[in-house]
Design a protein around this motif. Structure first.
Motif, short mmCIF file in Angstrom:
data_model
loop_
_atom_site.label_atom_id
_atom_site.label_comp_id
_atom_site.label_asym_id
_atom_site.label_seq_id
_atom_site.Cartn_x
_atom_site.Cartn_y
_atom_site.Cartn_z
N ASP A 133 34.91 46.66 45.38
CA ASP A 133 34.36 45.45 44.20
C ASP A 133 33.40 45.94 44.10
OD1 ASP A 133 36.66 43.49 44.41
OD2 ASP A 133 35.34 42.54 45.96
N PRO B 245 25.86 35.25 47.41
CA PRO B 245 26.66 35.37 46.24
C PRO B 245 26.29 35.03 45.58
CG PRO B 245 28.22 34.72 47.70
CD PRO B 245 26.58 34.72 48.51
N ASP B 246 26.07 35.91 43.64
CA ASP B 246 25.62 34.60 43.14
C ASP B 246 26.44 35.67 41.56
OD1 ASP B 246 22.37 35.78 43.06
OD2 ASP B 246 24.03 36.66 43.25
N GLY B 247 27.56 36.11 42.37
CA GLY B 247 28.47 36.80 41.35
C GLY B 247 27.73 38.23 40.93
N ARG B 248 27.55 38.49 41.96
CA ARG B 248 27.18 39.85 42.27
C ARG B 248 28.05 41.18 42.02
NH1 ARG B 248 26.23 40.82 48.33
NH2 ARG B 248 27.97 39.68 49.89
N SER B 249 29.91 40.12 42.14
CA SER B 249 30.70 41.12 41.70
C SER B 249 32.36 40.63 41.80
CB SER B 249 31.42 42.11 43.54
OG SER B 249 31.74 40.64 44.50
N LEU C 245 34.06 35.20 49.51
CA LEU C 245 32.95 35.08 48.04
C LEU C 245 33.34 34.09 46.88
CD1 LEU C 245 32.33 38.78 47.75
CD2 LEU C 245 30.62 36.94 47.84
N ARG D 294 31.81 30.83 45.50
CA ARG D 294 31.84 30.70 44.04
C ARG D 294 32.68 29.15 43.76
NH1 ARG D 294 33.62 36.23 43.10
NH2 ARG D 294 31.32 37.29 43.29
N ARG E 68 30.77 26.45 44.90
CA ARG E 68 29.16 25.63 43.63
C ARG E 68 29.80 24.87 42.52
NH1 ARG E 68 26.41 31.21 42.31
NH2 ARG E 68 28.33 31.67 42.18
#
Lengths: 247, 196
Positions: free
Chosen positions: A220, A237-241, B189, B193, B196
């Motif tokens: 990714d 993870p905050d939309g990093r990939s 991940l 997501r 959230r």
């Protein structure tokens, strides 16, 4: 002494047909000393080809710093950038196109002709590069006649023809023949022991990665380097990939 | 040659065997290497690593329990040469080796520390799960970097072929594990997501 090739927080995006952007390289950082060799393991669409293309200067990073031989490539003039890449870096791509009837030696010598080298000299240099990859006997063959393994050798020979200090090899294990693959890996291993050459091999094949002294993985768009064990806390993870909406 | 091993079970002689337990595979390899030619602990560890690949990570220290087991089974004998102890194959060793090769391949449970940990992560602790995966990936990278210079450039001989196929097996394992790490990381991940 500065590293020969370094990435610092390099990020690269592509626009997808659906309007989304795909983060292909995500804050990639690594350093390679002169004479070092690294294998980058990644599955398909993990970002390894883009990593090599950015390292080769074929594509520019969206953010972050790429340094080659101490120079920040983003701040160089186009001419200086092109000269540096031409003289210092050889990229052996995974797929390349040539006229099917073109002779192998002509295909290998072509980049030299754009470098004010005479046809005769280019021919001699190309044959020497083919000898270096064990493909002398195929010099006068037509490109269409090559096996997948021979195509890989020829691609590497073309990358080596201009005498680069950095050799980037993208997916050298395309041949279905185990014996041919072993031979290519032996060749890459010999380059990894050449103090005058810094080698990066990107592949989905572990045996190709093993030809290098250092191993990295990419998934990714995130590169992981050995010896860098994470602390307990890693950024949440905050939309990093992956894919992101661009609206 | 040493005295024949006294067999348990009365008059019915037991077939020579390399024994049971978790070290069976390593015991089999060490016995095979001694059958090829005699050697001391350090030499056998080096030959094991050459034959099996660096992922086995055999040390000379690992050799002595294995060699003691083989001594106990009457399959090898020891000879002191100055400060070195050399191990030789007993006649029963060759039969035991043949029996091991002819027997069924044992199914070993696929247990691993990382799987066990990931199976028990506290609910919602994505950070903890990702950390475990990073740690595990670092270990896999270390294995990838383990020196593999002993790999023969071609497989023109039987010995080179055996070395090559074992190294290839290790590579396939590493490939699968690295792919699993990448896939698992992505799943955590995506879960985070969505939550959230």
């Amino acid at each position: 002494m500065p590293p020969l090739l370094s990435f610092e927080n390099v990020t690269k995006h592509y626009r997808e047909p659906g309007g989304q952007t795909l983060r292909v390289l995500d804050r990639v950082s690594f350093e390679l000393e002169a004479g070092d060799s690294a294998g980058v393991f990644g599955l398909r669409r993990s970002g390894k080809t883009t990593l090599l293309r950015v390292a080769a200067g074929i594509e520019r990073a969206d953010s972050g710093t790429v340094r080659l031989d101490g120079h920040d490539v983003a701040t160089m003039s186009e001419a200086a950038h092109a000269r540096l890449l031409r003289d210092k870096i050889g990229l052996a791509p995974v797929g390349w196109h040539a006229t099917r009837g073109q002779r192998v030696v002509d295909f290998v010598s072509l980049p030299l002709l754009s470098n004010d080298t005479s046809f005769h000299d280019a021919n001699v240099i190309a044959r020497h590069a083919l000898e270096r990859v064990g493909a002398t006997s195929r010099a006068d063959a037509r490109v269409a006649e090559l096996s997948p393994g021979e195509r890989t050798r020829v691609s590497i020979a073309r990358a080596l023809a201009r005498g680069p200090v950095v050799l980037l090899v993208d997916e050298p294990s395309v041949t279905p023949s185990p014996g041919e693959r072993d031979e290519i890996h032996s060749l890459l291993r010999s380059f990894a022991h050449d103090p005058g050459l810094t080698v990066v091999v990107a592949s989905e094949d572990i045996a190709a990665i093993r030809t290098a002294r250092r191993a990295m993985t990419i998934s990714d768009g995130q590169l992981r380097v050995s010896g860098q064990r994470p602390g307990r806390l890693i950024p949440f993870p905050d939309g990093r990939s992956g894919t992101e909406q661009t609206s | 040659m040493g005295a024949p091993q006294r067999q348990r079970g009365g008059a019915r002689a037991k077939r020579p065997d390399i024994g049971k337990g978790s070290a069976r595979a390593l015991r089999g390899v060490v016995l095979a290497l001694i059958c090829e030619h005699s050697g001391h602990g350090y030499d056998l560890a080096a030959r094991c690593n050459h034959r099996l690949g660096p992922a086995w990570q055999v040390t000379a220290k690992d050799m002595y329990p294995v060699l003691n087991q083989l001594l106990g089974l009457g399959l090898v004998r020891r000879e002191e040469r100055g400060r070195t102890v050399v191990f030789h194959a007993e006649p029963a060793a060759f039969e035991a080796l043949g029996n091991w090769h002819d027997g069924k391949v044992r199914k070993e449970p696929l247990r691993s520390d990382i799987r066990a940990r990931l199976a028990t992560v506290a609910e919602g602790d994505v950070d903890g799960a990702l950390h475990m995966l990073e740690e595990y990936e670092s270990l896999l990278l270390d294995l990838l970097e383990a020196a593999d210079d002993a790999l023969p450039p071609s497989v023109a001989t039987w010995g080179a072929l055996l070395v090559r196929v074992n190294h290839t097996g290790t590579d396939a394992y590493l490939h699968a594990e690295l792919a699993w790490v990448a896939d698992t990381r992505r799943r955590f991940l995506e879960f985070a997501r969505a939550a959230r």
